[in-house]
Design a protein around this motif. Structure first.
Motif, PDB file in Angstrom:
ATOM      1  N   LEU A   1       0.868  -1.184   0.000  1.00  0.00           N
ATOM      2  CA  LEU A   1       0.000   0.000   0.000  1.00  0.00           C
ATOM      3  C   LEU A   1       0.901   1.229   0.000  1.00  0.00           C
ATOM      4  CD1 LEU A   1      -2.947   1.118   0.301  1.00  0.00           C
ATOM      5  CD2 LEU A   1      -2.486   1.275   2.746  1.00  0.00           C
ATOM      6  N   GLU A   2       0.518   2.171  -0.815  1.00  0.00           N
ATOM      7  CA  GLU A   2       1.342   3.362  -0.903  1.00  0.00           C
ATOM      8  C   GLU A   2       0.441   4.575  -1.066  1.00  0.00           C
ATOM      9  OE1 GLU A   2       4.377   2.759  -3.839  1.00  0.00           O
ATOM     10  OE2 GLU A   2       5.083   4.823  -3.677  1.00  0.00           O
ATOM     11  N   ALA A   3       0.696   5.598  -0.261  1.00  0.00           N
ATOM     12  CA  ALA A   3       0.001   6.871  -0.428  1.00  0.00           C
ATOM     13  C   ALA A   3       1.048   7.893  -0.841  1.00  0.00           C
ATOM     14  CB  ALA A   3      -0.669   7.287   0.873  1.00  0.00           C
ATOM     15  N   ARG A   4       0.790   8.620  -1.915  1.00  0.00           N
ATOM     16  CA  ARG A   4       1.758   9.611  -2.387  1.00  0.00           C
ATOM     17  C   ARG A   4       1.123  10.996  -2.372  1.00  0.00           C
ATOM     18  NH1 ARG A   4       3.509   6.702  -7.940  1.00  0.00           N
ATOM     19  NH2 ARG A   4       4.669   4.937  -7.070  1.00  0.00           N
ATOM     20  N   GLY A   5       1.604  11.828  -1.499  1.00  0.00           N
ATOM     21  CA  GLY A   5       1.195  13.236  -1.475  1.00  0.00           C
ATOM     22  C   GLY A   5      -0.297  13.456  -1.341  1.00  0.00           C
ATOM     23  N   ILE A   6      -0.928  12.676  -0.446  1.00  0.00           N
ATOM     24  CA  ILE A   6      -2.384  12.812  -0.269  1.00  0.00           C
ATOM     25  C   ILE A   6      -2.698  14.128   0.443  1.00  0.00           C
ATOM     26  CG2 ILE A   6      -4.397  11.875   0.929  1.00  0.00           C
ATOM     27  CD1 ILE A   6      -3.683  10.137  -1.322  1.00  0.00           C
ATOM     28  N   ALA A   7      -3.609  14.894  -0.129  1.00  0.00           N
ATOM     29  CA  ALA A   7      -4.016  16.148   0.494  1.00  0.00           C
ATOM     30  C   ALA A   7      -5.533  16.258   0.465  1.00  0.00           C
ATOM     31  CB  ALA A   7      -3.403  17.331  -0.245  1.00  0.00           C
ATOM     32  N   LYS A   8      -6.074  16.787   1.568  1.00  0.00           N
ATOM     33  CA  LYS A   8      -7.519  17.009   1.629  1.00  0.00           C
ATOM     34  C   LYS A   8      -7.809  18.157   2.583  1.00  0.00           C
ATOM     35  CE  LYS A   8     -11.874  16.185   0.998  1.00  0.00           C
ATOM     36  NZ  LYS A   8     -12.493  16.187  -0.360  1.00  0.00           N
ATOM     37  N   SER A   9      -8.647  19.073   2.144  1.00  0.00           N
ATOM     38  CA  SER A   9      -9.058  20.174   3.015  1.00  0.00           C
ATOM     39  C   SER A   9     -10.570  20.223   3.085  1.00  0.00           C
ATOM     40  CB  SER A   9      -8.560  21.511   2.465  1.00  0.00           C
ATOM     41  OG  SER A   9      -7.157  21.516   2.383  1.00  0.00           O
ATOM     42  N   PHE A  10     -11.094  20.498   4.277  1.00  0.00           N
ATOM     43  CA  PHE A  10     -12.502  20.847   4.431  1.00  0.00           C
ATOM     44  C   PHE A  10     -12.519  22.343   4.689  1.00  0.00           C
ATOM     45  CE2 PHE A  10     -12.782  16.312   6.024  1.00  0.00           C
ATOM     46  CZ  PHE A  10     -13.419  15.845   4.878  1.00  0.00           C
ATOM     47  N   GLY A  11     -12.820  23.123   3.663  1.00  0.00           N
ATOM     48  CA  GLY A  11     -12.730  24.570   3.808  1.00  0.00           C
ATOM     49  C   GLY A  11     -11.288  24.960   4.068  1.00  0.00           C
ATOM     50  N   ALA A  12     -11.070  25.719   5.154  1.00  0.00           N
ATOM     51  CA  ALA A  12      -9.714  26.168   5.463  1.00  0.00           C
ATOM     52  C   ALA A  12      -8.951  25.115   6.269  1.00  0.00           C
ATOM     53  CB  ALA A  12      -9.768  27.468   6.248  1.00  0.00           C
ATOM     54  N   LEU A  13      -9.667  24.061   6.688  1.00  0.00           N
ATOM     55  CA  LEU A  13      -9.037  23.060   7.546  1.00  0.00           C
ATOM     56  C   LEU A  13      -8.356  21.973   6.711  1.00  0.00           C
ATOM     57  CD1 LEU A  13      -8.761  22.091  10.538  1.00  0.00           C
ATOM     58  CD2 LEU A  13     -10.787  20.685  10.089  1.00  0.00           C
ATOM     59  N   LYS A  14      -7.036  21.885   6.861  1.00  0.00           N
ATOM     60  CA  LYS A  14      -6.293  20.835   6.163  1.00  0.00           C
ATOM     61  C   LYS A  14      -6.319  19.569   7.000  1.00  0.00           C
ATOM     62  CE  LYS A  14      -3.066  23.472   3.350  1.00  0.00           C
ATOM     63  NZ  LYS A  14      -1.711  24.049   3.312  1.00  0.00           N
ATOM     64  N   VAL A  15      -7.078  18.544   6.552  1.00  0.00           N
ATOM     65  CA  VAL A  15      -7.169  17.318   7.336  1.00  0.00           C
ATOM     66  C   VAL A  15      -6.119  16.301   6.901  1.00  0.00           C
ATOM     67  CG1 VAL A  15      -9.565  17.532   8.053  1.00  0.00           C
ATOM     68  CG2 VAL A  15      -9.037  16.543   5.818  1.00  0.00           C
ATOM     69  N   ALA A  16      -5.603  16.473   5.691  1.00  0.00           N
ATOM     70  CA  ALA A  16      -4.474  15.655   5.244  1.00  0.00           C
ATOM     71  C   ALA A  16      -3.571  16.571   4.432  1.00  0.00           C
ATOM     72  CB  ALA A  16      -4.940  14.480   4.402  1.00  0.00           C
ATOM     73  N   ASN A  17      -2.301  16.637   4.833  1.00  0.00           N
ATOM     74  CA  ASN A  17      -1.392  17.590   4.217  1.00  0.00           C
ATOM     75  C   ASN A  17      -0.176  16.849   3.665  1.00  0.00           C
ATOM     76  OD1 ASN A  17       0.007  19.789   3.426  1.00  0.00           O
ATOM     77  ND2 ASN A  17       0.174  20.734   5.463  1.00  0.00           N
ATOM     78  N   ASN A  18      -0.224  16.556   2.365  1.00  0.00           N
ATOM     79  CA  ASN A  18       0.903  15.924   1.686  1.00  0.00           C
ATOM     80  C   ASN A  18       1.363  14.654   2.415  1.00  0.00           C
ATOM     81  OD1 ASN A  18       2.777  15.703  -0.334  1.00  0.00           O
ATOM     82  ND2 ASN A  18       4.327  16.899   0.775  1.00  0.00           N
ATOM     83  N   VAL A  19       0.392  13.772   2.666  1.00  0.00           N
ATOM     84  CA  VAL A  19       0.717  12.544   3.393  1.00  0.00           C
ATOM     85  C   VAL A  19       1.298  11.509   2.441  1.00  0.00           C
ATOM     86  CG1 VAL A  19      -0.213  10.590   4.688  1.00  0.00           C
ATOM     87  CG2 VAL A  19      -1.025  12.907   5.163  1.00  0.00           C
ATOM     88  N   THR A  20       2.506  11.049   2.728  1.00  0.00           N
ATOM     89  CA  THR A  20       3.139  10.004   1.935  1.00  0.00           C
ATOM     90  C   THR A  20       3.565   8.893   2.879  1.00  0.00           C
ATOM     91  OG1 THR A  20       3.894  11.511   0.223  1.00  0.00           O
ATOM     92  CG2 THR A  20       5.108   9.458   0.471  1.00  0.00           C
ATOM     93  N   LEU A  21       3.068   7.687   2.616  1.00  0.00           N
ATOM     94  CA  LEU A  21       3.538   6.559   3.431  1.00  0.00           C
ATOM     95  C   LEU A  21       3.461   5.272   2.631  1.00  0.00           C
ATOM     96  CD1 LEU A  21       0.949   4.756   4.674  1.00  0.00           C
ATOM     97  CD2 LEU A  21       0.785   6.696   6.176  1.00  0.00           C
ATOM     98  N   GLU A  22       4.323   4.342   3.007  1.00  0.00           N
ATOM     99  CA  GLU A  22       4.354   3.047   2.329  1.00  0.00           C
ATOM    100  C   GLU A  22       4.213   1.945   3.360  1.00  0.00           C
ATOM    101  OE1 GLU A  22       7.666   4.610   1.953  1.00  0.00           O
ATOM    102  OE2 GLU A  22       7.028   5.940   0.326  1.00  0.00           O
ATOM    103  N   LEU A  23       3.615   0.854   2.884  1.00  0.00           N
ATOM    104  CA  LEU A  23       3.427  -0.300   3.737  1.00  0.00           C
ATOM    105  C   LEU A  23       3.857  -1.516   2.925  1.00  0.00           C
ATOM    106  CD1 LEU A  23       2.104  -0.628   6.582  1.00  0.00           C
ATOM    107  CD2 LEU A  23       0.008  -1.243   5.387  1.00  0.00           C
ATOM    108  N   ASP A  24       4.861  -2.239   3.419  1.00  0.00           N
ATOM    109  CA  ASP A  24       5.328  -3.416   2.691  1.00  0.00           C
ATOM    110  C   ASP A  24       4.489  -4.625   3.057  1.00  0.00           C
ATOM    111  OD1 ASP A  24       7.357  -1.997   1.498  1.00  0.00           O
ATOM    112  OD2 ASP A  24       8.724  -2.337   3.193  1.00  0.00           O
ATOM    113  N   ALA A  25       4.624  -5.676   2.268  1.00  0.00           N
ATOM    114  CA  ALA A  25       3.922  -6.919   2.578  1.00  0.00           C
ATOM    115  C   ALA A  25       4.358  -7.376   3.963  1.00  0.00           C
ATOM    116  CB  ALA A  25       4.247  -7.978   1.538  1.00  0.00           C
TER     117      ALA A  25
END
Lengths: 324, 256
Positions: free
Chosen positions: B9-33
């Protein structure tokens, strides 16, 4: 999922045997009543499948019933199709229409879903009512019945026709028992219990809701082909939403999510309706009273009532369990 | 992204804002088997939101999610689940009125593509039965299979919550606070349970219970205000002043 317990099985056998027996012992009026009960039992079981098991309360069920009746009538009167082919075509058409309408309406929830199905149903009603080519508000008469004389069965005999309808209702019951135990049926029940979790487990919700609507629509359409053969006449009234409401009342009175309860409900409500309407034209008032009592008494309907009697008796028989 | 191992599983630069609230800010993470990674962080750090972004309940404003090297960013939650991304919920999300067996059957039959079968009863399917038995052993519910879920204790319901996800045999399992609301004894059972699962199953675990984090995870990711602020082993997390400050709050400083 459906547990075919002793109570359901006993009720099914009693209703089936009682229906067949009554078909040959009652007077003409009794046979007419029985035929109507059998048709409403099929409609009610198909609506219970949709509303009780899959959790999709539809107020457009009569449209499928009417569509099945009209398509059967048109194909057999205009196109001279044989009754079996006309019945099959009408059933399949209603299944296809159910799929499409289900796929559209399933994107809404709760009261909006009910309103969307009501709207579709009334659109179909108005279309048939206004369309002079298919008789408009006069309807169409001269609908033929299935000809089984080749195997020695005369469906023009009222006893035999009523019994034939009871057998059809029995087959529909078996079909739904089978379907509700399948992976498909279980998926619908799971969706009714917890839609979000089913999606998280990988179930494409809209596709399954559309399929449930297709099955219920096809069976309601099939009931329509039987209704048209029973009265040998079709009219826009078949599609009217008050019929959808009556079927829903039958399902709730009989017991949602019990399958056999709605069949029992059909017998009780249709019989009551005729019994009361010989005294007053306000039969719906009394059915309404009956419905209020049933809902206030726990909302499990006649089936729920019988189930609690069974459980009470079982607890009483068990030593030490009587005071529980 | 230091090495080129194959990530489950890999997340690359995930970003999400609700209005002015940044709930995910450039989240990058990896998960190996087979990797077990804990996500910790204060309330409101965006942990559950990150799960919802990974499972597709919420669409990200930017970024990519890959499952087993394949881009799943545009897939619906159910399609992601069918590809092997399982999740459990912070609040029990079960099937009322059904038995444990019936509930697990739903999960297994969907994963095996048998929900589509119109005629066969999954209740008499050998492949499904084997899965249910194995799952029940994993989550300690072998003796409760025919009980209604409503009759289970709270701890057993938490176990079923995880079991429902496991019966689908996911490649990656996202566990949202598996010990939420549990007694210390039940937490111990849950830890044992998680450590008994197949070693190739990758798990991302949101958790507040530090015993479980140290006992089950090889890596720890700390999330604060939607941002990854620390990544390392549980030992490194324990030693980090930064983690201590975020996790214990400012009063930790004043008393230091």
């Amino acid at each position: 999922m459906l547990r075919l317990d002793g109570l359901r099985l006993v009720l099914a056998i009693v209703l089936f045997a009682g229906g067949c027996g009554y078909a040959f012992t009652s007077d003409f009026f009794g046979k007419e009543l029985l035929a109507e009960i059998a048709i409403f039992a099929i409609l009610a079981m198909s609506l219970d499948f949709l509303a009780g098991f899959a959790g999709m309360v539809s107020l457009g069920h009569a449209a499928f019933y009417g569509a099945g009746a009209y398509i059967y009538a048109l194909l057999s009167i205009w196109q001279d199709w044989g009754a079996p082919m006309a019945m099959l075509a009408a059933t399949l058409f209603c299944g296809g229409a159910g799929w499409v309408i289900g796929a559209v309406t399933s994107r809404t929830q709760g009261i909006f879903f009910i309103m969307a199905t009501l709207a579709f149903g009334q659109m179909a009603y108005v279309y048939v009512f206004e369309n002079r080519a298919i008789g408009g508000d006069d309807g169409m008469s001269g609908v033929p019945r299935l000809d089984l004389s080749g195997i020695g069965i005369d469906l023009n005999d009222p006893s035999i026709f009523a019994c034939f309808l009871v057998v059809m209702a029995g087959l529909v019951f078996v079909l739904f028992v089978w379907l509700l135990r399948s992976g498909f049926g279980r998926a619908l029940v799971g969706m009714h219990r917890n839609e979000a979790r089913m999606r998280a487990l990988g179930l494409p919700l809209i596709r399954y809701k559309a399929a449930a609507f297709a099955v219920a629509g096809a069976v309601a359409g099939f009931a329509g082909t039987l209704g048209a053969q029973h009265s040998m006449f079709v009219s826009p009234d078949y599609l009217h939403w008050t019929n959808s409401g009556l079927v829903l009342v039958i399902v709730i009175l009989g017991g949602l999510e019990s399958l056999i309860g709605p069949a029992l409900g059909a017998a009780v409500v249709i019989a009551l309706k005729h019994e009361i309407s010989t005294h007053t034209e306000h039969w719906a008032f009394f059915v309404g009273l009956f419905l209020i009592v049933a809902v206030l008494a726990g909302g499990k309907g006649l089936y729920g009532l019988l189930a609690s009697v069974r459980d009470w008796a079982a607890a009483k028989r068990q030593p030490g369990g009587g005071d529980a | 992204m230091s090495d080129r191992r194959e990530h489950m599983l890999e997340a690359r630069g995930i970003a999400k804002s609700f209005g002015a609230l940044k709930v995910a800010n450039n989240v990058t993470l990896e998960l190996d088997a087979g990797e077990r990674r804990a996500i910790i962080g204060p309330n409101g750090a965006g942990k559950t939101t990150l799960f919802n972004l990974l499972t597709g309940e919420i669409a990200p404003d930017a970024g990519t999610v890959l499952l087993d090297q394949k881009d799943i960013t545009r897939l619906t939650p159910d399609a992601r689940a069918r590809r092997g991304l399982g999740r459990s919920f912070q609040k029990n999300n079960l099937f009322r009125g059904l038995t444990v067996r019936e509930s697990l059957t739903l999960s297994a039959m969907i994963a095996l593509g048998k929900a589509r079968q119109f005629w066969r009863d999954p209740g008499s399917d050998v492949e499904i039965a084997e899965r249910i038995d194995q799952t029940a052993l994993w989550v300690n519910l072998a003796g409760e299979l025919d009980l209604p879920t409503d009759a289970l204790s709270y701890g057993a319901r938490r176990q079923l919550e995880v079991g429902l996800a496991l019966a689908a045999r996911p490649k990656v399992l996202l566990l949202d606070e598996p010990t939420s609301g549990m007694s210390p004894e039940d937490t111990g059972i849950m830890l044992e349970l998680l450590n008994s699962l197949p070693s190739d199953l990758a798990m991302l675990i949101i958790e507040h219970d530090m015993d479980l984090v140290y006992g089950a995870a090889q890596r720890v990711t700390v999330l604060n205000y939607g941002e990854i602020v620390f990544e390392g082993t549980p030992e490194e997390a324990r030693a980090s002043d930064e983690v201590k400050r975020i996790y214990l709050g400012d009063w930790g400083d004043h008393h230091a």
